[in-house]
Enzyme design. Structure first.
Site, PDB file in Angstrom:
ATOM      1  CG  ASP A  55     -10.867  -7.406   3.630  1.00 60.93           C
ATOM      2  OD1 ASP A  55     -10.074  -6.503   3.957  1.00 60.93           O
ATOM      3  OD2 ASP A  55     -10.582  -8.618   3.672  1.00 60.93           O
ATOM      4  CE1 TYR A 114     -14.850  -9.480  11.180  1.00 61.15           C
ATOM      5  CE2 TYR A 114     -13.393 -10.010  13.012  1.00 61.15           C
ATOM      6  CZ  TYR A 114     -13.757  -9.179  11.966  1.00 61.15           C
ATOM      7  OH  TYR A 114     -13.027  -8.049  11.712  1.00 61.15           O
TER       8      TYR A 114
END
EC number: 5.4.99.12
Length: 248
Positions: A55, A114
């Protein structure tokens, strides 16, 4: 006619100036910067396919992409040429290698790693501004880690996905979700085959509520069981999130 050679690219970037990985009309994207660099390198428009569609504002240290280039390059020469044309964008190709044309950066991936970085301090950020989430209230990271284990395994993660998420199923299998403190630095480490849109940041925001004492592990479990977006805690801001590595 022989097929164009396919290259696997390992990429790092600062997500701050971009609308995200994915191309969007009239907006700067990481994919767009790479495709412009590839056009300048080989003289033809090509499509760069990423493993993770990060994003706006999300960073990467180990994003992976593949691209078919219409003429053969030595892998290190392609890396250097792309980097030359990427400047001054905060995007770097760390490695390039020739791969079989069956390799797909997104669909061949078996695990995505992540890391979410939190600065748990009252003082303003001087060096890490835009690179971490500053949380001034003291966090009980042991409680956060214990609560995080509620989310491990295969679940319906509707509570933790964006309402605009286009995934066909809300079910995902979370392999790792660890909360680690080193001084005022708090890292939340997670890996899974794939994630829903905003899933990691939604989990992080809810875990911060646990750390602040607003929620217990039971509250987090109840939010998961609710399967309702409104049951989620706050969504953590994008600047603390990093795509670290993609496994194949």
């Amino acid at each position: 006619m022989s097929r164009m050679p396919r290259y696997k690219l390992t990429i790092e970037y600062d997500g701050a100036p971009f609308c995200g990985w994915q191309l969007q009309p009239a907006l700067p994207s990481v994919q767009g910067a790479l495709e412009a660099a590839a056009l300048a390198t080989c003289g033809e428009a090509v499509r760069v396919h990423g493993a993770g569609r990060t994003d706006a504002g999300v960073h990467a240290l180990g994003q992976v992409a593949h691209v078919d280039i219409p003429k053969p390059f030595r892998a290190d020469k392609l890396r250097d040429a792309l980097n030359a044309h990427l400047r001054p964008n905060p995007v770097a190709v760390l490695a390039a290698e020739i791969v079989p044309d069956t390799f797909e950066a997104r669909f061949s991936a078996v695990r995505r790693h992540y890391r979410y970085r939190i600065a748990n301090r009252r003082s303003n950020l001087a060096l890490d501004l835009g690179k971490v989430w500053r949380v001034p209230k003291p966090l009980d990271t042991d409680a956060m880690h214990r609560a995080a284990q509620v989310l491990i395994g295969k679940h319906n993660f509707t509570t933790f996905r964006d309402t605009e998420c286009q995934a066909a199923s809300p079910e995902k299998t979370l392999d790792v979700l660890d909360v680690i403190r080193d001084g005022d630095a708090v890292d939340i480490i997670t890996n899974a085959r794939s994630y829903l849109h905003s899933q990691v940041r939604s989990m992080v925001g809810s875990l911060v509520w646990v750390g602040e004492g607003r929620w217990t592990a039971d509250d987090l479990a109840a939010a998961l069981a609710a399967r309702r977006r409104s049951a989620c805690g706050p969504v953590a801001p994008p600047e603390g999130l990093y795509l670290m590595q993609v496994d194949y």
